[in-house]
Design a protein around this motif. Structure first.
Motif, PDB file in Angstrom:
ATOM      1  N   GLY A  80       0.751  -1.881  -0.009  1.00  0.00           N
ATOM      2  CA  GLY A  80       0.111   0.381  -0.119  1.00  0.00           C
ATOM      3  C   GLY A  80       0.932   0.885  -0.056  1.00  0.00           C
ATOM      4  O   GLY A  80      -0.058   2.201  -0.489  1.00  0.00           O
ATOM      5  N   LYS A  81       1.924   1.270   0.948  1.00  0.00           N
ATOM      6  CA  LYS A  81       3.109   2.640   0.899  1.00  0.00           C
ATOM      7  C   LYS A  81       3.570   2.132  -0.272  1.00  0.00           C
ATOM      8  O   LYS A  81       4.410   3.572  -1.330  1.00  0.00           O
ATOM      9  CB  LYS A  81       4.012   2.223   2.046  1.00  0.00           C
ATOM     10  CG  LYS A  81       3.187   2.664   3.274  1.00  0.00           C
ATOM     11  CD  LYS A  81       4.679   3.489   4.479  1.00  0.00           C
ATOM     12  CE  LYS A  81       3.816   3.557   4.992  1.00  0.00           C
ATOM     13  NZ  LYS A  81       4.677   4.449   6.155  1.00  0.00           N
ATOM     14  N   THR A  82       4.048   1.311  -0.876  1.00  0.00           N
ATOM     15  CA  THR A  82       4.381   1.424  -2.388  1.00  0.00           C
ATOM     16  C   THR A  82       3.287   1.791  -3.343  1.00  0.00           C
ATOM     17  O   THR A  82       4.031   2.752  -4.748  1.00  0.00           O
ATOM     18  CB  THR A  82       4.857  -0.045  -3.207  1.00  0.00           C
ATOM     19  OG1 THR A  82       5.920  -0.900  -2.251  1.00  0.00           O
ATOM     20  CG2 THR A  82       5.700   0.275  -4.359  1.00  0.00           C
ATOM     21  N   VAL A  83       2.581   1.751  -3.751  1.00  0.00           N
ATOM     22  CA  VAL A  83       0.583   2.016  -4.546  1.00  0.00           C
ATOM     23  C   VAL A  83       0.695   3.968  -4.638  1.00  0.00           C
ATOM     24  O   VAL A  83       0.989   4.464  -5.079  1.00  0.00           O
ATOM     25  CB  VAL A  83      -0.081   1.512  -5.051  1.00  0.00           C
ATOM     26  CG1 VAL A  83       0.291   0.139  -5.492  1.00  0.00           C
ATOM     27  CG2 VAL A  83      -0.736   1.292  -3.551  1.00  0.00           C
ATOM     28  N   MET A  84       1.280   3.890  -3.486  1.00  0.00           N
ATOM     29  CA  MET A  84       1.216   5.406  -2.560  1.00  0.00           C
ATOM     30  C   MET A  84       2.005   5.963  -3.498  1.00  0.00           C
ATOM     31  O   MET A  84       1.896   7.210  -3.901  1.00  0.00           O
ATOM     32  CB  MET A  84       0.852   5.870  -1.082  1.00  0.00           C
ATOM     33  CG  MET A  84      -0.926   5.607  -0.510  1.00  0.00           C
ATOM     34  SD  MET A  84      -0.761   6.252   0.754  1.00  0.00           S
ATOM     35  CE  MET A  84       0.202   4.579   2.066  1.00  0.00           C
ATOM     36  N   GLN A  85       3.264   5.887  -2.936  1.00  0.00           N
ATOM     37  CA  GLN A  85       4.764   6.717  -3.440  1.00  0.00           C
ATOM     38  C   GLN A  85       4.136   6.586  -4.721  1.00  0.00           C
ATOM     39  O   GLN A  85       5.523   7.531  -5.588  1.00  0.00           O
ATOM     40  CB  GLN A  85       5.816   5.390  -3.103  1.00  0.00           C
ATOM     41  CG  GLN A  85       7.349   6.528  -3.137  1.00  0.00           C
ATOM     42  CD  GLN A  85       7.425   7.580  -1.952  1.00  0.00           C
ATOM     43  OE1 GLN A  85       7.523   7.103  -1.009  1.00  0.00           O
ATOM     44  NE2 GLN A  85       7.261   8.827  -1.952  1.00  0.00           N
ATOM     45  N   TYR A  86       3.970   5.099  -5.424  1.00  0.00           N
ATOM     46  CA  TYR A  86       3.976   5.536  -6.968  1.00  0.00           C
ATOM     47  C   TYR A  86       2.862   6.599  -7.226  1.00  0.00           C
ATOM     48  O   TYR A  86       3.107   7.451  -8.583  1.00  0.00           O
ATOM     49  CB  TYR A  86       3.551   4.248  -7.510  1.00  0.00           C
ATOM     50  CG  TYR A  86       3.611   4.382  -9.028  1.00  0.00           C
ATOM     51  CD1 TYR A  86       4.676   3.662  -9.681  1.00  0.00           C
ATOM     52  CD2 TYR A  86       1.884   4.321  -9.354  1.00  0.00           C
ATOM     53  CE1 TYR A  86       4.173   4.576 -11.046  1.00  0.00           C
ATOM     54  CE2 TYR A  86       2.701   4.294 -10.665  1.00  0.00           C
ATOM     55  CZ  TYR A  86       2.799   4.202 -11.750  1.00  0.00           C
ATOM     56  OH  TYR A  86       2.698   4.004 -13.060  1.00  0.00           O
ATOM     57  N   ALA A  87       2.302   6.367  -6.740  1.00  0.00           N
ATOM     58  CA  ALA A  87       1.449   7.606  -7.283  1.00  0.00           C
ATOM     59  C   ALA A  87       1.613   9.321  -7.216  1.00  0.00           C
ATOM     60  O   ALA A  87       1.751   9.803  -7.626  1.00  0.00           O
ATOM     61  CB  ALA A  87      -0.402   7.938  -6.403  1.00  0.00           C
ATOM     62  N   MET A  88       2.667   9.002  -6.138  1.00  0.00           N
ATOM     63  CA  MET A  88       3.455  10.426  -6.009  1.00  0.00           C
ATOM     64  C   MET A  88       4.547  11.299  -6.794  1.00  0.00           C
ATOM     65  O   MET A  88       4.440  11.849  -6.978  1.00  0.00           O
ATOM     66  CB  MET A  88       3.718  11.100  -4.281  1.00  0.00           C
ATOM     67  CG  MET A  88       2.158  10.723  -3.754  1.00  0.00           C
ATOM     68  SD  MET A  88       2.751  10.531  -1.537  1.00  0.00           S
ATOM     69  CE  MET A  88       1.301  10.696  -1.199  1.00  0.00           C
ATOM     70  N   LEU A  89       5.274   9.917  -7.071  1.00  0.00           N
ATOM     71  CA  LEU A  89       6.255  10.065  -8.028  1.00  0.00           C
ATOM     72  C   LEU A  89       5.860   9.837  -9.609  1.00  0.00           C
ATOM     73  O   LEU A  89       7.085  10.547 -10.405  1.00  0.00           O
ATOM     74  CB  LEU A  89       7.036   8.879  -7.898  1.00  0.00           C
ATOM     75  CG  LEU A  89       7.897   9.164  -6.561  1.00  0.00           C
ATOM     76  CD1 LEU A  89       8.583   7.827  -6.406  1.00  0.00           C
ATOM     77  CD2 LEU A  89       8.890   9.734  -6.322  1.00  0.00           C
ATOM     78  N   TYR A  90       4.477   9.360  -9.955  1.00  0.00           N
ATOM     79  CA  TYR A  90       4.219   8.800 -10.963  1.00  0.00           C
ATOM     80  C   TYR A  90       2.959   9.226 -11.442  1.00  0.00           C
ATOM     81  O   TYR A  90       2.138   8.720 -11.988  1.00  0.00           O
ATOM     82  CB  TYR A  90       4.360   7.607 -11.410  1.00  0.00           C
ATOM     83  CG  TYR A  90       5.592   6.907 -11.823  1.00  0.00           C
ATOM     84  CD1 TYR A  90       6.763   7.769 -12.918  1.00  0.00           C
ATOM     85  CD2 TYR A  90       6.279   6.236 -10.580  1.00  0.00           C
ATOM     86  CE1 TYR A  90       8.109   6.781 -12.552  1.00  0.00           C
ATOM     87  CE2 TYR A  90       7.836   6.021 -10.571  1.00  0.00           C
ATOM     88  CZ  TYR A  90       8.521   6.795 -11.908  1.00  0.00           C
ATOM     89  OH  TYR A  90       9.675   6.609 -11.363  1.00  0.00           O
ATOM     90  N   PRO A  91       2.599  10.640 -11.466  1.00  0.00           N
ATOM     91  CA  PRO A  91       0.558  11.252 -11.275  1.00  0.00           C
ATOM     92  C   PRO A  91       0.108  10.835 -13.032  1.00  0.00           C
ATOM     93  O   PRO A  91       0.571  10.719 -13.873  1.00  0.00           O
ATOM     94  CB  PRO A  91       0.630  12.473 -10.574  1.00  0.00           C
ATOM     95  CG  PRO A  91       2.405  12.756 -10.906  1.00  0.00           C
ATOM     96  CD  PRO A  91       3.120  11.596 -10.730  1.00  0.00           C
ATOM     97  N   ASP A  92      -1.100  10.649 -12.801  1.00  0.00           N
ATOM     98  CA  ASP A  92      -1.203  10.366 -13.745  1.00  0.00           C
ATOM     99  C   ASP A  92      -1.561   9.733 -14.955  1.00  0.00           C
ATOM    100  O   ASP A  92      -1.044   9.088 -15.658  1.00  0.00           O
ATOM    101  CB  ASP A  92      -1.871  11.665 -15.047  1.00  0.00           C
ATOM    102  CG  ASP A  92      -2.411  12.898 -13.947  1.00  0.00           C
ATOM    103  OD1 ASP A  92      -3.260  12.976 -12.933  1.00  0.00           O
ATOM    104  OD2 ASP A  92      -1.195  13.773 -14.017  1.00  0.00           O
ATOM    105  N   THR A  93      -0.750   8.008 -14.055  1.00  0.00           N
ATOM    106  CA  THR A  93      -0.581   7.240 -14.766  1.00  0.00           C
ATOM    107  C   THR A  93      -1.560   6.163 -14.577  1.00  0.00           C
ATOM    108  O   THR A  93      -0.953   4.591 -15.063  1.00  0.00           O
ATOM    109  CB  THR A  93       0.919   6.520 -15.178  1.00  0.00           C
ATOM    110  OG1 THR A  93       1.214   6.367 -13.444  1.00  0.00           O
ATOM    111  CG2 THR A  93       2.293   7.520 -15.080  1.00  0.00           C
TER     112      THR A  93
END
Length: 254
Positions: free
Chosen positions: A88-101
């Protein structure tokens, strides 16, 4: 890095990331149920877990980059991202590094905050198992039981035990690196920013990982958020209440 994964079904891509000490195999049954609802489900082993490569470090920006590379390598566009605990932290971090993907985000029983180290005894127990000396899994469990009282947690941990090509027991998890990075695994996210993509947080009513007081922070970072509490479930919501978990996920995903 080429992450190991299992894929089932066709339709809207949905990617699942497991938690600490887990693997994609923990999600096989759930993946099949979700796939029957018209989704192409990818259950992925994160670095230092399962059958994915071992790496010398384990930080959330690295795990998020691993996920980004995985999506590109497999031509997965606009997926629904689901992550439990560490995942869950990985996908949250992903969302913040790669938004709109990605199209939607699902975070299972973890909040965007730091947690104190609370797996010390488990790590001691795993480290105490003499892998080159034990003859079977029962011997490993007997040793692990001195550190972890719950039989179900022990069975979950022992799913990481296997015989290597030399016939010697080994851990699929990269135990030395996880021990080295355990404080960072509990750490807060980096480069935080507001994510307006539809987001679902699922928590277990009996879990302490997402408290009512955390919802202000969650709403601040994820203003387009829904919080669903699953009754009679602890941290492993999807394993303890699979039907309720899938219902919550499908109501949001469709």
């Amino acid at each position: 890095m080429q992450l190991f994964f299992r894929q089932v079904g066709t339709g809207q891509p949905l990617v699942i990331l497991h938690g600490l000490f887990g693997s994609c195999d923990n999600w096989l049954t759930i993946s099949k149920v979700i796939a029957e609802q018209g989704f192409s489900v990818y259950a992925v082993d994160q670095r230092n877990h399962g059958r994915s490569p071992h790496a010398p470090s384990h930080t959330y920006p690295e795990l998020a980059t691993d996920l980004h590379d995985f999506l590109q390598q497999n031509n997965i566009e606009n997926p629904i991202l689901v992550g439990h605990s560490m995942g869950g932290k990985t996908v949250m971090q992903y969302a913040m590094l790669y938004p709109d993907t990605f199209s939607k985000l699902v975070v299972v029983d973890i909040a965007p905050k730091s947690y104190p180290v609370h797996h010390a005894e488990i790590l001691k127990g795993l480290s105490a198992v003499p892998l080159t000396e034990i003859q079977n899994r029962n011997e490993a469990e007997a040793i692990l039981s001195q550190y972890e009282p719950s039989p179900s947690v022990r069975q979950f941990l022992l799913k990481n035990l296997y015989r290597n090509e030399e016939g010697v027991f080994a851990w699929r998890i990269n135990l030395p690196v996880i021990k080295q990075y355990i404080e960072l695994i509990g750490a807060d996210l980096e480069n935080t920013q507001t994510i307006r993509t539809p987001t679902l947080f699922i928590r277990g009513a009996e879990s302490r990982y997402i408290k009512d007081a955390d919802f202000w922070t969650i709403q601040t970072l994820f203003p387009n958020v829904t919080l669903d509490t699953i009754e009679n479930a602890g941290h492993w919501v999807q394993a303890e209440q699979p039907e309720a978990f899938v219902k919550s996920l499908m109501n949001f995903a469709k």
